[in-house]
Design an enzyme around this catalytic site. Sequence first.
Site, PDB file in Angstrom:
ATOM      1  N   LYS A  91      -1.524  -1.406  -3.977  1.00 24.90           N
ATOM      2  CA  LYS A  91      -2.433  -0.250  -4.216  1.00 24.90           C
ATOM      3  C   LYS A  91      -1.692   0.630  -4.110  1.00 24.90           C
ATOM      4  O   LYS A  91      -1.374   1.526  -3.033  1.00 24.90           O
ATOM      5  CB  LYS A  91      -3.379  -0.514  -2.804  1.00 24.90           C
ATOM      6  CG  LYS A  91      -4.565   0.843  -2.396  1.00 24.90           C
ATOM      7  CD  LYS A  91      -5.339   0.357  -0.969  1.00 24.90           C
ATOM      8  CE  LYS A  91      -6.180   1.566  -1.357  1.00 24.90           C
ATOM      9  NZ  LYS A  91      -6.321   1.909   0.011  1.00 24.90           N
ATOM     10  N   TYR A  94       0.771  -1.717   0.073  1.00 25.60           N
ATOM     11  CA  TYR A  94       0.163   0.368  -0.268  1.00 25.60           C
ATOM     12  C   TYR A  94       0.804   1.339  -0.163  1.00 25.60           C
ATOM     13  O   TYR A  94       1.053   1.161   0.867  1.00 25.60           O
ATOM     14  CB  TYR A  94      -1.208  -0.141   1.270  1.00 25.60           C
ATOM     15  CG  TYR A  94      -1.922   1.008   1.490  1.00 25.60           C
ATOM     16  CD1 TYR A  94      -2.528   1.683   0.228  1.00 25.60           C
ATOM     17  CD2 TYR A  94      -2.762   1.236   2.546  1.00 25.60           C
ATOM     18  CE1 TYR A  94      -2.923   2.931   0.354  1.00 25.60           C
ATOM     19  CE2 TYR A  94      -3.190   2.654   2.696  1.00 25.60           C
ATOM     20  CZ  TYR A  94      -3.409   3.094   1.817  1.00 25.60           C
ATOM     21  OH  TYR A  94      -4.263   4.466   2.149  1.00 25.60           O
TER      22      TYR A  94
END
Length: 294
Positions: free
Chosen positions: A163, A135
Amino acid sequence: MTHMFEGVGVALATPFTNNEVDFDALERHVQFLLDNNIQAIIVNGTTAESPTLTDEEKEKVLATVVKLVNHNVPVIAGTGTNNTYKSIQASIRAKEIGADAVMLITPYYNKTNQRGLIQHFETIANEVKLPVILYNVPSRTNMTIEPETVEILSHNPYIVALKDATNDFEYFDEVKQRINANEFALYSGNDDNVVKFYQRGGNGVISVIANVIPQEFQYLYDNRQNETDITNYFKPIEKLLEALSLDVNPIPIKVLTAYLGYGHYEVRLPLVPLEEAQCKQVERAFEQFKAGEQ
């Protein structure tokens, strides 16, 4: 290798009533998302207010979602912290509860360098032995996973996706050139850029707004090959996103989850609710969107 998911994953908001997690509302919200064919559920992330959830609450939320989802879609647990060994412990516990994967944010506050990032993520992945989604959200962490670092990490068999919440398409393009797209997925972390993200070959989105409009957001992915269609379809969604930008996530989206009946409009300190006039503005934007007004 198939990707963890394709399409819309929902960054699940945590409903509160009287400052306690409202598990009845949580179950009804998750069922709503499943009924609307979302492709993954992400629990205990930024939108979930994970910094202000206790470890016990995080585990109970995850267990509740895992049981209700019953293997129909992947359940991904946010377990990353700025402490490698605490991240390992949280990830192992998530695996025991039944998470299909974990999502690991870059270390924040203490930060590190790129060599440290590689060791941090690989140490967790190799210890936990569960699929990992990296992330990258520099606006919150002041730390970026550089494209060459993503490339190195993508060779780890447990690290399966990124992400990307940079909203930087030069970054996205370089990452995409460096990874094996058949084995490593790229998910947008920004609802406002999904059309462009799909046009450039992204695999899906981990979405905030899909908490309340899951079907509409999945439509964008399902019809991503028709650029004109989804560009036009997205225009009223953009107006709703503007209303949701009144304050930091998840403060505005929880106006709408509460509006739909999933808990009360509550956030935990240090977050504070929108002013009443702003709440009405968000609700009005949602009503106009649902009514088809532009």
